[in-house]
Design an enzyme around this catalytic site. Structure first.
Site, PDB file in Angstrom:
ATOM      1  N   ARG A   1       0.827  -1.214   0.000  1.00 51.18           N
ATOM      2  CA  ARG A   1       0.000   0.000   0.000  1.00 51.18           C
ATOM      3  C   ARG A   1       0.857   1.257   0.000  1.00 51.18           C
ATOM      4  O   ARG A   1       0.544   2.236  -0.648  1.00 51.18           O
ATOM      5  CB  ARG A   1      -0.979  -0.008   1.177  1.00 51.18           C
ATOM      6  CG  ARG A   1      -0.424   0.360   2.513  1.00 51.18           C
ATOM      7  CD  ARG A   1      -1.505   0.890   3.453  1.00 51.18           C
ATOM      8  NE  ARG A   1      -2.258  -0.136   4.139  1.00 51.18           N
ATOM      9  CZ  ARG A   1      -1.892  -0.712   5.281  1.00 51.18           C
ATOM     10  NH1 ARG A   1      -0.746  -0.398   5.857  1.00 51.18           N
ATOM     11  NH2 ARG A   1      -2.658  -1.616   5.855  1.00 51.18           N
TER      12      ARG A   1
ATOM     13  N   ASN B   1      -4.905   1.620   8.665  1.00 55.91           N
ATOM     14  CA  ASN B   1      -4.377   1.727  10.022  1.00 55.91           C
ATOM     15  C   ASN B   1      -3.893   0.354  10.470  1.00 55.91           C
ATOM     16  O   ASN B   1      -4.649  -0.455  10.996  1.00 55.91           O
ATOM     17  CB  ASN B   1      -5.456   2.256  10.954  1.00 55.91           C
ATOM     18  CG  ASN B   1      -4.902   2.592  12.324  1.00 55.91           C
ATOM     19  OD1 ASN B   1      -3.887   2.044  12.735  1.00 55.91           O
ATOM     20  ND2 ASN B   1      -5.571   3.482  13.026  1.00 55.91           N
ATOM     21  N   ASP B   2      -2.613   0.123  10.259  1.00 55.87           N
ATOM     22  CA  ASP B   2      -2.003  -1.169  10.583  1.00 55.87           C
ATOM     23  C   ASP B   2      -2.235  -1.603  12.016  1.00 55.87           C
ATOM     24  O   ASP B   2      -2.036  -2.762  12.369  1.00 55.87           O
ATOM     25  CB  ASP B   2      -0.478  -1.060  10.410  1.00 55.87           C
ATOM     26  CG  ASP B   2      -0.048  -1.287   8.987  1.00 55.87           C
ATOM     27  OD1 ASP B   2      -0.865  -1.760   8.186  1.00 55.87           O
ATOM     28  OD2 ASP B   2       1.119  -0.989   8.680  1.00 55.87           O
ATOM     29  N   CYS B   3      -2.590  -0.647  12.843  1.00 58.31           N
ATOM     30  CA  CYS B   3      -2.650  -0.909  14.278  1.00 58.31           C
ATOM     31  C   CYS B   3      -4.057  -1.152  14.790  1.00 58.31           C
ATOM     32  O   CYS B   3      -4.237  -1.373  15.982  1.00 58.31           O
ATOM     33  CB  CYS B   3      -2.032   0.256  15.037  1.00 58.31           C
ATOM     34  SG  CYS B   3      -0.305   0.437  14.644  1.00 58.31           S
TER      35      CYS B   3
END
Ligand code: GLC
Ligand code: GLC
Length: 792
Positions: free
Chosen positions: A361, A483-485
């Site tokens: 991404r 939002n990887d988190c």
């Protein structure tokens, strides 16, 4: 406040006037395969193609003192030992200046009448750093000094170099011949590459063994040979190979001498590795030394580098009444976009060059910042990225630049990933008109024989979303979205596992993402338009899927005052007024307003008002509010961060442009412009508070819930570069590339401004007068020069 430096726009440089900046302020060098990071005191390292597998110089991150290790010069002048960049000696200088320019850094120090001016750059067409060291005796008496160079070799694999000492301390090998010091560890076996450090005149002494040069218990600031004015002429066997030359230099009053050092990398063909048993083939290294043997050659190469950047930065220029805007647009934002494109998130002073390769991404988003600068490289990147996709549209989260193969080192199954391929490709085709790329054959997971057209890849990317819808008809989030988190399917209670790679319980999950929903609608529209252009019949299906998604968002994604953020594993709302913490999130406000979902019903304006009310603070818009104050096992990493940092209510600059664009699309110029100024470093007032470089965007600035709001971190490599570029060039200044021309639709309260825009084979000179009536003008593509005055 101008404590540490200032911009010099005419020479496109940032001038640092004090070496003890609040954090190392760095620059990048390199345009092709050889890259360097260099701090304002010459710290940092270089690598070939891949910061992990082909690390050339050793660098110790987060050390004590900070930023120790680099390519250093020492001057021993009588009993004084100093370095032109202050570090490592830290001997107080009579004057210091560091100029970070486009692909080069120039550091000048003056001490006791001696001026040392060191120009560092990576020339075009050669895998090396060139250092031109110019010494001038400005004093009344002759000077007899020793000049030392110094570099410490990394044993190639930056990761094992820091771990595997039982092996490493025995493998180091060097050769010394002529004026060149060679580093050839592991060349005897499977490597066909070595590095070298040479100088354009015979040296008076050298060292290649670290302990001999520095002394076991000394620091870089006090190498024992330099203190003594000697060299050990050491040849390293194991332990830690380094490279240091000693030049004994005499300078008459007023005299100037220049020395050229070349720090390079060589790859030899397997059958040309050796010239005699154990003796490396030095021909390519000597060729490079020859290429930079004279000052005239160095100047020509430096001029070529300047021409390269002048060429790139002449493609899009603005002239307005706001200098901070002009320098950001014309110089630093575009420069950062290039650097981010080269490095993705791999190597900065916050990214160790080991953990991450090229993100799927990330790299797709980075394209938006450079398609107008280096379209041919954008094309290749798109094909490389697409080749790591799986047949079902899913993808590896990253790939390694050296091999271009995908890997799961930082997880997989992020359900936003596939859509970014559409985003990147559309940006590229709008800029170039190169519809031909759609027909390029591209494999899956790099497997030969599996090729389908790029267009097919885009179709399966789109389908990956519609194949993975949740109970509300919204996109399932997978491991996480942008939002990887926000890890809704992970439930990690084990501190020893990574949120990114731990088990992902997607089976039976109801976790849906409004961010992906907005992204799907926005990119789906673009995709449908693209398909119509090439008369592809599936355009209608794409449009229908987009319409369904819009309805789903309106029905299940609206919270009353703003867009919800997500549904969790169990189907509970995230980012709703019903939640105790994390009531509102930025990502869905950004994407759903960029997608204009529910605009007629007033949803976009309401969502933007809410973003301004709850997320905006002095330094930008925070990611969520209120911040999470404890760890929520259902949400994962996002709640692992202390309040106000990173994904937990930090100002995650990457997503601020989404709101800026959303504001501009809603015609809210004042809001868009205010948000833009807050995150743009050129407008920074307090350099010490910001801490990181005042000339580049950073990933995160501490938010209003943090202990020190306004403190920046993770500078340089961030999607913020490409996204603010898109926001400022397209949404604010209103120059929007279309498949067949440029649409001019500004939304920025700065009155009249001029734009110079290279677009394919056309060159536009535009004077844009904002008279208050608003609207847009379409300029159909036509090669050649065009001057236009536009009143809007
Ligand atoms: C980092 C990652 C990016 C991600 C973002 C938000 O910047 O590189 O891929 O989207 O964090 O978590
Ligand atoms: C961490 C970071 C995030 C990044 C991810 C992938 O979760 O907070 O920004 O995207 O790691 O490396």
């Amino acid at each position: 406040m101008d404590n540490f430096g200032h911009f010099d726009d005419t020479s496109r440089e940032y001038v640092i006037t004090r070496p003890d900046t609040p954090w190392p302020w760095i620059n990048y060098m390199g345009t092709e395969d050889f890259f360097s990071l260099i701090s304002n005191t010459a710290g940092g390292y270089c690598f070939y193609k891949d910061a992990k597998f082909r690390r050339i110089l050793r660098y110790r991150y987060n050390g004590v003192p900070m930023d120790d290790g680099g390519r250093y010069y020492y001057i021993k002048d009588g009993s004084t030992v100093w370095s032109p960049g202050w570090k490592p000696c830290k001997t107080p200088l009579d004057s210091y200046e560091c100029r970070h320019g486009m692909g080069y850094t120039r550091i000048t120090g003056v001490k006791d009448g001696l001026k040392a001016d060191v120009l560092f750059f990576v020339p075009i067409g050669h895998p090396c750093e060139v250092h031109r060291v110019r010494l001038t005796n400005a004093g009344p008496a002759p000077k007899h000094i020793q000049l030392y160079s110094f570099a410490e070799w990394c044993l190639w694999n930056a990761s094992t170099d820091m771990e595997n000492f039982q092996r490493n301390l025995s493998t180091g090998e060097v050769e010394v011949e002529g004026d060149v010091l060679y580093h050839k560890t592991e060349y005897r076996e499977r490597r066909n590459h070595y590095a070298f450090f040479g100088v354009n005149r015979p040296f008076d002494g050298f060292d290649t063994d670290r302990e001999t040069f520095i002394g076991l218990y000394n620091g870089f600031d006090a190498p024992q040979q330099v203190l003594a004015g000697t060299s050990g002429n050491s040849v390293a066997h194991g332990w830690s190979p380094v490279a240091s030359h000693r030049l004994d230099v005499t300078l008459k009053p007023g005299e100037e001498k220049e020395f050229i050092f070349v720090l390079g990398y060589v790859e030899n063909p397997a059958d040309k590795k050796f010239v005699a048993p154990g003796v490396i083939n030095k021909e390519p290294a000597l060729g490079m030394m020859d290429a930079f043997a004279s000052v005239a050659q160095v100047e020509a190469a430096f001029a070529e580098l300047k021409t390269y950047w002048d060429g790139l930065l002449s493609r899009f220029c603005v002239q307005s009444s706001v200098p901070e805007l002009d320098r950001t647009v014309n110089i630093w934002n575009q420069y950062q976009c290039m650097i981010t494109f080269f490095f993705s998130r791999s190597a900065s002073f916050f990214e160790s060059g080991i953990g991450r390769g090229m993100g799927f991404r990330d790299s797709n988003q980075d394209l938006a910042g450079i398609v107008h600068l280096i379209p041919e490289r954008a094309r290749q990147r798109i094909l490389d990225i697409a080749a790591t996709q799986f047949p079902d549209g899913g993808c590896y989260h990253q790939y390694q630049p050296l091999t271009k193969r995908g890997n799961n080192d930082i997880g997989g199954g992020f359900n936003d990933d596939p859509l970014w391929l559409i985003f990147g490709t559309v940006a590229y085709i709008r800029e170039t008109g190169d519809f031909g790329i759609l027909q390029e054959p591209v494999p899956f997971d790099n497997k030969p024989g599996s090729e389908v057209s790029l267009l097919e890849h885009l179709k399966i990317s789109f389908k990956h979303v519609t194949d993975n819808l949740g109970p509300h008809g919204l996109p399932l989030i997978g491991r996480a979205d942008w939002n990887d988190c926000m890890n809704l399917n992970c439930f990690s209670d084990n501190p020893d596992e990574s949120f990114q790679t731990t088990e992902n319980k997607t089976e039976g999950s109801k976790a849906e993402s409004l961010m992906i929903a907005g992204l799907f609608v926005a990119e789906g529209r673009d995709f449908a338009e693209l398909l119509e252009r090439i008369s592809d019949k599936t355009a209608a299906d794409v449009k229908a899927a987009v319409a369904d998604m819009e309805s789903a968002v309106k029905a299940h994604g609206w919270d009353g005052e703003w867009f919800l953020r997500a549904y969790d594993y169990f189907g509970n709302k995230i980012g709703s007024h019903e939640c105790k913490e994390g009531k509102i999130f930025i990502e869905s406000q950004g994407w759903c307003t960029m997608a204009r979902i529910g605009a007629e019903e007033g949803l976009c304006d309401k969502a933007l008002d809410s973003a301004n009310k709850y997320l905006e603070c002095e330094h930008g818009l925070v990611l969520n509010n209120p911040a999470y104050t404890k760890y929520y096992i259902d949400y994962g990493e996002i709640s692992s961060y202390p309040e106000g940092y990173k994904e937990n209510a930090g100002i995650f600059c990457h997503n601020n442009p989404w709101v800026i664009i959303g504001e501009a699309m809603a015609g809210r110029a004042e809001d868009a412009w205010r948000h833009y100024q807050k995150i743009t470093p050129a407008f920074t007032k307090d350099q010490a508070l910001r801490k990181v470089e005042p000339y580049v965007f950073c990933q995160m600035v501490a938010g209003k819930d943090a202990v020190k709001p306004g403190e920046g971190k993770n500078s340089w490599l961030t999607g913020t570069a490409a996204w603010t570029w898109k926001a400022v060039s397209e949404a604010l200044l209103g120059i929007k590339p279309q498949f067949d021309g440029l649409l001019v639709e500004p939304c920025i309260p700065i009155g009249t401004y001029r734009i110079h825009r290279r677009f394919r084979e056309a060159e536009y000179e535009l004077v844009i007068h904002q008279t208050g009536k608003g609207g847009k003008v379409f300029i159909p593509y036509k090669p050649g020069k065009q001057e236009l005055e536009i009143n809007l």
